[in-house]
Design a protein around this motif. Structure first.
Motif, PDB file in Angstrom:
ATOM      1  N   GLN A  83       0.843  -1.199   0.000  1.00 52.04           N
ATOM      2  CA  GLN A  83       0.000   0.000   0.000  1.00 52.04           C
ATOM      3  C   GLN A  83       0.880   1.252   0.000  1.00 52.04           C
ATOM      4  N   GLU A  84       0.523   2.212  -0.871  1.00 50.70           N
ATOM      5  CA  GLU A  84       1.291   3.448  -1.022  1.00 50.70           C
ATOM      6  C   GLU A  84       0.310   4.627  -1.032  1.00 50.70           C
ATOM      7  N   LYS A  85       0.624   5.661  -0.258  1.00 50.31           N
ATOM      8  CA  LYS A  85      -0.223   6.854  -0.245  1.00 50.31           C
ATOM      9  C   LYS A  85      -0.032   7.602  -1.571  1.00 50.31           C
ATOM     10  N   ILE A  86      -1.161   7.921  -2.235  1.00 42.66           N
ATOM     11  CA  ILE A  86      -1.073   8.624  -3.512  1.00 42.66           C
ATOM     12  C   ILE A  86      -1.649  10.027  -3.447  1.00 42.66           C
ATOM     13  N   ALA A  87      -2.468  10.329  -2.434  1.00 45.20           N
ATOM     14  CA  ALA A  87      -3.044  11.679  -2.325  1.00 45.20           C
ATOM     15  C   ALA A  87      -3.621  11.879  -0.933  1.00 45.20           C
ATOM     16  N   GLY A  88      -3.711  13.138  -0.572  1.00 43.75           N
ATOM     17  CA  GLY A  88      -4.347  13.526   0.679  1.00 43.75           C
ATOM     18  C   GLY A  88      -5.279  14.693   0.422  1.00 43.75           C
ATOM     19  N   SER A  89      -5.852  15.220   1.477  1.00 42.18           N
ATOM     20  CA  SER A  89      -6.751  16.357   1.347  1.00 42.18           C
ATOM     21  C   SER A  89      -5.989  17.518   0.710  1.00 42.18           C
ATOM     22  N   PRO A  90      -6.525  18.282  -0.180  1.00 44.54           N
ATOM     23  CA  PRO A  90      -7.903  18.439  -0.646  1.00 44.54           C
ATOM     24  C   PRO A  90      -8.244  17.611  -1.882  1.00 44.54           C
TER      25      PRO A  90
END
Length: 179
Positions: A83-90
């Motif tokens: 699992q890899e973070k690809i985006a956050g808020s907004p």
């Protein structure tokens, strides 16, 4: 000797001009930051889709899961990749299917799971979690003789109302384009 008690008109105009330039630069900078985030997310999804299709053509099963958590962070996970973070808020990621005209949200309980046909490289129907059997099954609509499978047609990555990028998925070939 003359005492100078205030600002001259020229000094006031220069200060206002400097403030105008700085505020314009700040507005442009904020716009570039959200544009950069969208571009990064699109780039990661693009490479994830390409790698998953390549994996599907060379092994038995390959999938790509796009999920989010309660904080609005989006993640991508593949057959071989953690699992890899690809985006956050907004940033928001939504997708369209051939079964509905409305966009569907990726939520913590309902990730988007894409997979490919090993023989042709074409997209398979969207997978959804079947809690009763603890496995993924192909998403369907209708009942009885009217059952049809649901395919993802596009993924939209957006930041606010005016900035968005769409990844169009071609069901029959498994390829995609970025618009």
């Amino acid at each position: 000797m003359k005492r100078n008690e205030g600002f001259s008109l020229v000094e006031l105009i220069v200060v206002i001009a400097i403030l105008g330039v700085l505020s314009t630069a700040a507005v442009v900078g904020i716009g570039m930051i959200s544009g950069w985030r969208i571009n990064k997310c699109v780039s990661l999804l693009d490479s994830g889709l390409k790698e998953t299709r390549t994996d599907a053509l060379s092994r038995e099963a390959a999938y790509l899961i796009i999920s989010c958590d309660e904080n609005g962070n989006y993640y991508m996970e593949g057959t071989k990749n953690p699992q890899e973070k690809i985006a956050g808020s907004p940033i928001k990621i939504v997708y369209m299917t051939d079964a509905k005209t409305d966009e569907e949200m990726i939520t913590p309980d309902h990730p988007l799971v894409l997979s490919y046909d090993r023989a042709s490289g074409a997209f398979l129907p969207i997978l959804e979690w079947d809690a009763e059997h603890s496995t993924y099954v192909q998403k369907q609509t209708g009942e009885g003789a009217d059952i049809s499978y649901v395919y993802c047609t596009s993924i939209q990555i957006c930041a606010g109302e005016e900035k968005s990028t769409t990844i169009r998925l071609v069901k029959s070939t498994g390829k995609h384009t970025i618009e």
